[in-house]
Scaffold this motif. Structure first.
Motif, PDB file in Angstrom:
ATOM      1  N   ASN A 198       5.007  -3.207  10.484  1.00 45.71           N
ATOM      2  CA  ASN A 198       4.435  -4.015   9.402  1.00 45.71           C
ATOM      3  C   ASN A 198       4.617  -5.489   9.743  1.00 45.71           C
ATOM      4  N   GLY A 199       3.509  -6.174  10.025  1.00 45.29           N
ATOM      5  CA  GLY A 199       3.573  -7.576  10.418  1.00 45.29           C
ATOM      6  C   GLY A 199       4.031  -8.513   9.328  1.00 45.29           C
ATOM      7  N   LEU A 200       4.079  -8.073   8.077  1.00 48.19           N
ATOM      8  CA  LEU A 200       4.574  -8.910   6.985  1.00 48.19           C
ATOM      9  C   LEU A 200       6.095  -8.972   6.965  1.00 48.19           C
ATOM     10  N   TYR A 204       6.632 -12.667   5.613  1.00 44.29           N
ATOM     11  CA  TYR A 204       6.221 -12.958   4.242  1.00 44.29           C
ATOM     12  C   TYR A 204       7.461 -12.885   3.349  1.00 44.29           C
ATOM     13  N   THR A 212       2.619   0.999   7.563  1.00 43.39           N
ATOM     14  CA  THR A 212       1.328   0.751   8.193  1.00 43.39           C
ATOM     15  C   THR A 212       0.730   2.070   8.655  1.00 43.39           C
ATOM     16  N   VAL A 222      -2.448  -0.713   5.744  1.00 41.05           N
ATOM     17  CA  VAL A 222      -1.091  -1.107   5.368  1.00 41.05           C
ATOM     18  C   VAL A 222      -0.930  -0.959   3.853  1.00 41.05           C
ATOM     19  N   ALA A 224       1.821  -2.547   1.333  1.00 43.25           N
ATOM     20  CA  ALA A 224       2.872  -3.567   1.359  1.00 43.25           C
ATOM     21  C   ALA A 224       3.313  -3.914  -0.048  1.00 43.25           C
ATOM     22  N   THR A 244      -3.579  -7.887  13.236  1.00 45.27           N
ATOM     23  CA  THR A 244      -3.465  -9.243  12.688  1.00 45.27           C
ATOM     24  C   THR A 244      -4.325  -9.404  11.450  1.00 45.27           C
ATOM     25  N   ARG A 246      -5.241  -7.101   9.409  1.00 50.88           N
ATOM     26  CA  ARG A 246      -4.582  -6.325   8.354  1.00 50.88           C
ATOM     27  C   ARG A 246      -3.463  -7.124   7.693  1.00 50.88           C
ATOM     28  N   THR A 247      -2.632  -7.762   8.503  1.00 45.16           N
ATOM     29  CA  THR A 247      -1.498  -8.512   7.968  1.00 45.16           C
ATOM     30  C   THR A 247      -1.956  -9.726   7.180  1.00 45.16           C
ATOM     31  N   ASP A 299       2.518  -6.023  18.289  1.00 44.53           N
ATOM     32  CA  ASP A 299       2.681  -7.215  17.449  1.00 44.53           C
ATOM     33  C   ASP A 299       3.662  -8.152  18.124  1.00 44.53           C
TER      34      ASP A 299
END
Length: 529
Positions: A198-200, A204, A212, A222, A224, A244, A246-247, A299
């Motif tokens: 999860n890129g968050l 974030y 994800t 995803v 979140a 990217t 998606r995030t 990622d």
């Protein structure tokens, strides 16, 4: 007022209806279920690895019911070890505790570990999949149908943004003390550090996970959650063309959601289903990736940026996401920043200490309830009935959504006769009476392997041959105490012989005994210590 709200909802829905492969998204308030924004939320979609949310949910339910322990060591079958990547390459016969398995599966999205968990909870994958579908029906996930526990693509496996939001609410409400399984930034398995897909996470502020998913047919998905100012929101994005995108899309939706209050006057439970079957967007994904399907776990740790999609109305997404609100990143409270090029950006991931995980048993594994496996040997049986290992907070509070809701949204303070919902005390699986016949269909409770009994696990609760397959905890080698009593016995015999013989003999025998007694004097401090 009701008519105007309904009209607004219909108009909003008509704006969001797009092409067959249009993306789908949803943002809700986690406390009330109020919908803050929705875009094709009831459209069938391939879940990919967001499927593992249901796998984790059923595993935690099994622990809560005492059928498994977090320290239960589950052996991997050949079926589990042979799953395609993303995986951690567990070998057939290797064991992993449920605690480590859950963390690896939710952070790394390991397909092989998802099968290990399924076999440990359900006895075999077929039974577990039936449990998944029965649980989805109980929760009110009307658009979902599961075929496997890890989300590897199957044309019949589908869900919707609405259903995934409902499942996220169930995880958060029923197991709030175990959120570290899905929001850990990284785990370390041996020398390898595995970052959260999860890129968050780490980018974030206030993010809480959850999961994800990616297969070529689904695009990048995803689910979140994030908390800000005492509010927790759930955002779902399905069908982005890159990790990217998606995030960034999820961050936009969360920023936009935190700028709103109250929603449109309806809840996620009331969102309609669009029906039909999930379609594949693999062609779009491959064109985005230059003809090559991308990976879910790719990622970087640095900043990421993408064109604004959906919120903000940027047309560079090819119309995949509809434009329905003001750009969230324009507000002062936004986490996203706009670059001079017009792209929006999230900063680099914050550094985090990875949580160590490992294969094999732990010191507590010997006392944990046993798991199932389908190798056909003795260790494939189930022993259940141990006391619960975890005590999560109470389920959904009664009256939150009223009697008109279904599944997780039903008023659980009422009886089944008043609102048609399953009462809160109902256990869907593992009946307490082993003699009661259970239906074999996927719509009702199922009998799991082994007998179901209360109290501690005993040979009576195992099938024939199972006890032989339970490997005891290895014991440390015993200290060589047998040598020491024999050393003491030598002077004892020497002391008794003079009483039987002559004084001259007694005087002659102590001479060889004294050197033997000196080593004994040196060992005495070790015994005392």
């Amino acid at each position: 007022m009701i008519v105007s709200r309904l009209t607004a909802a219909l108009v909003f829905g008509s704006v969001l209806v797009g092409p067959a492969h249009a993306g789908t998204s949803l943002v809700i308030d986690a406390a009330s279920g109020a919908v803050l924004s929705a875009e094709n939320a009831g459209q069938p979609w391939h879940p990919a690895s967001t499927t593992k949310m249901m796998t984790a949910y059923l595993a935690l339910k099994a622990v809560r019911d005492g059928r498994l322990g977090l320290e239960t060591a589950i052996p991997a079958s050949k079926l589990a070890a042979g799953q395609p990547r993303v995986k951690v390459y567990i070998k057939a016969g290797q064991e992993v505790t449920l605690d480590n398995a859950l963390r690896i599966m939710m952070v790394k999205s390991a397909n092989d570990i998802a099968y290990v968990i399924a076999e440990g909870v359900g006895g075999d994958v077929g039974r577990f999949v039936a449990m998944m579908n029965a649980e989805a029906a109980r929760l009110g996930m009307r658009d979902s149908h599961f075929v496997n526990p890890n989300g590897w693509h199957h044309p019949d496996q589908q869900t919707s943004a609405r259903d995934l939001a409902i499942l996220a609410m169930a995880l958060m409400r029923e197991f709030p003390d175990y959120s570290d399984y899905w929001n850990t930034p990284a785990v370390q398995l041996g020398k390898q550090v595995l970052n959260n897909t999860n890129g968050l996470v780490g980018r974030y502020p206030g993010v809480g996970g959850i999961k994800t998913g990616y297969v070529c047919a689904s695009g990048f998905n995803v689910v979140a959650t994030a908390t800000r100012g005492g509010r927790t929101l759930i955002a779902v994005v399905l069908g982005a063309l890159s990790g990217t995108e998606r995030t960034i899309k999820a961050a936009q939706l969360l920023d936009d959601g935190f700028s709103k209050w109250g929603g449109g006057g309806y809840t996620v439970a009331s969102l309609p289903s669009q029906g039909g079957r999930a379609s594949s967007i693999c062609g779009d994904v491959q064109r985005k990736g230059g003809g090559v399907a991308l990976a879910d776990d790719a990622d970087s740790a640095g900043p990421i940026a993408a064109q604004a999609t959906g919120i903000g109305g940027n047309a560079d997404d090819g119309g995949r996401f509809a434009s329905a609100s003001t750009p969230a990143y324009a507000s002062s409270s936004s986490v996203l920043t706009r670059l001079p090029s017009g792209r929006v950006s999230l900063g680099p991931r914050s550094e985090a200490i990875p949580v160590p995980v490992a294969f094999g048993r732990t010191p507590a594994s010997a006392n944990a309830p046993l798991a199932a496996n389908v190798n056909g040997g003795g260790d494939s049986r189930v022993a259940r009935g141990a006391p619960p290992v975890i005590n999560p907070s109470a389920p959904v509070a009664a009256g939150l959504f009223g009697a008109q809701g279904s599944g997780i949204f039903a008023d659980r303070g009422r009886t089944p006769s008043t609102n048609g919902a399953i009462p809160g005390a109902t256990t869907a699986f593992a009946p307490s009476d082993p003699e009661v016949a259970q239906p074999s269909g996927t719509g009702g409770p199922l009998r799991l392997q082994g007998a179901v009994q209360t109290g501690a696990a005993a040979p009576a609760s195992l099938r024939a041959g199972a006890a032989a397959g339970i490997k005891p905890q290895p014991r440390p080698p015993a200290k060589p105490l047998l040598v020491k009593p024999s050393a003491k016995a030598t002077p004892a015999t020497a002391a008794t012989k003079p009483a039987q013989g002559k004084p001259a003999q007694a005087a002659a025998k102590p001479q060889p005994v004294k050197p033997a007694a000196k080593p004994k004097a040196k060992t005495k401090p070790n015994d005392d210590a």
